[in-house]
Every structure is written in structure tokens, then in C-alpha cells.
Design a protein around this motif. Structure first.
Motif, short mmCIF file in Angstrom:
data_model
loop_
_atom_site.label_atom_id
_atom_site.label_comp_id
_atom_site.label_asym_id
_atom_site.label_seq_id
_atom_site.Cartn_x
_atom_site.Cartn_y
_atom_site.Cartn_z
N THR A 99 -57.59 26.28 16.81
CA THR A 99 -56.34 25.43 16.88
C THR A 99 -55.89 24.66 15.76
OG1 THR A 99 -56.82 25.08 19.22
CG2 THR A 99 -55.18 23.47 18.24
N SER A 159 -51.44 5.68 19.25
CA SER A 159 -52.56 6.79 19.42
C SER A 159 -51.75 8.22 19.43
CB SER A 159 -52.91 6.40 20.89
OG SER A 159 -53.23 7.77 21.69
N SER A 160 -52.47 9.06 19.04
CA SER A 160 -52.28 10.45 18.90
C SER A 160 -53.11 11.59 19.46
CB SER A 160 -52.14 10.71 17.45
OG SER A 160 -53.51 10.64 16.93
N SER A 161 -52.58 12.67 19.68
CA SER A 161 -53.55 13.48 20.44
C SER A 161 -53.12 14.84 20.06
CB SER A 161 -53.51 13.31 21.90
OG SER A 161 -52.16 13.89 22.39
N THR A 162 -53.89 15.70 20.04
CA THR A 162 -53.84 17.31 19.66
C THR A 162 -53.93 18.31 20.86
OG1 THR A 162 -54.52 16.76 17.41
CG2 THR A 162 -54.65 19.18 18.11
N GLU A 163 -53.05 19.16 21.09
CA GLU A 163 -53.24 19.70 22.08
C GLU A 163 -54.08 21.14 21.53
OE1 GLU A 163 -51.85 19.77 25.33
OE2 GLU A 163 -51.26 17.90 25.02
N ILE A 164 -55.24 21.47 22.52
CA ILE A 164 -55.97 22.29 21.95
C ILE A 164 -55.92 23.67 22.81
CG2 ILE A 164 -58.54 23.15 22.00
CD1 ILE A 164 -57.76 20.73 20.01
N ILE A 173 -61.34 24.28 19.20
CA ILE A 173 -60.91 23.17 18.25
C ILE A 173 -60.83 23.71 16.82
CG2 ILE A 173 -61.43 20.95 17.00
CD1 ILE A 173 -63.03 20.56 19.74
#
Length: 72
Positions: free
Chosen positions: A22, A2-7, A19
């Protein structure tokens, strides 16, 4: 996996504009062009992109906040 992006929040453009800004951070000020659908198109976002030497084009919702009057 799993991955995520800090907005990063940019209140002047809302979540959809935040979004975009960023994700484009490292591509701004290089004369690139961005094409988006009506979820991301807003006068506020396009103004910021223009200031950062980034072209933008997209479809619009005529009832979008801050959108100038458009003829149907």
C-alpha cells in the motif's frame, strides 16, 4: 491532528506485506530498492515486488511462513 492510511488487503502477503504494498503503490515499477527488517520480509512479498520491478532486501526470521530452509 490525526491522520490515517487506508491499507489495501493483499491476502497472499498478510498484513505486514499489505502495509508495504500500500505504501509503495506509487513507487512500484520504477526500479527502486526497498530495505526492511524481519517484520516485513517474506518470500511472498519479495516475489511480488520483483514482478513489479522493485528490488528488496531484508533481515529474516528463519521460522517465517514459506521461508525456504536456512542454515544457522
Amino acid at each position: 491532528m490525526s491522520s490515517s492510511t487506508e491499507i489495501t488487503q493483499f491476502p497472499e502477503v498478510g498484513i505486514s506485506g499489505s502495509i508495504v504494498l500500500t505504501l509503495l503503490e506509487k513507487y512500484l515499477n520504477n526500479g527502486h530498492s526497498l530495505y526492511v527488517d524481519n517484520w516485513y520480509t517474506s518470500p511472498s512479498l519479495f516475489s511480488i515486488l520483483h514482478e513489479k520491478k522493485t528490488n528488496a532486501c531484508g533481515t529474516v526470521k528463519i521460522n517465517r511462513k514459506h521461508m525456504p530452509p536456512l542454515k544457522e
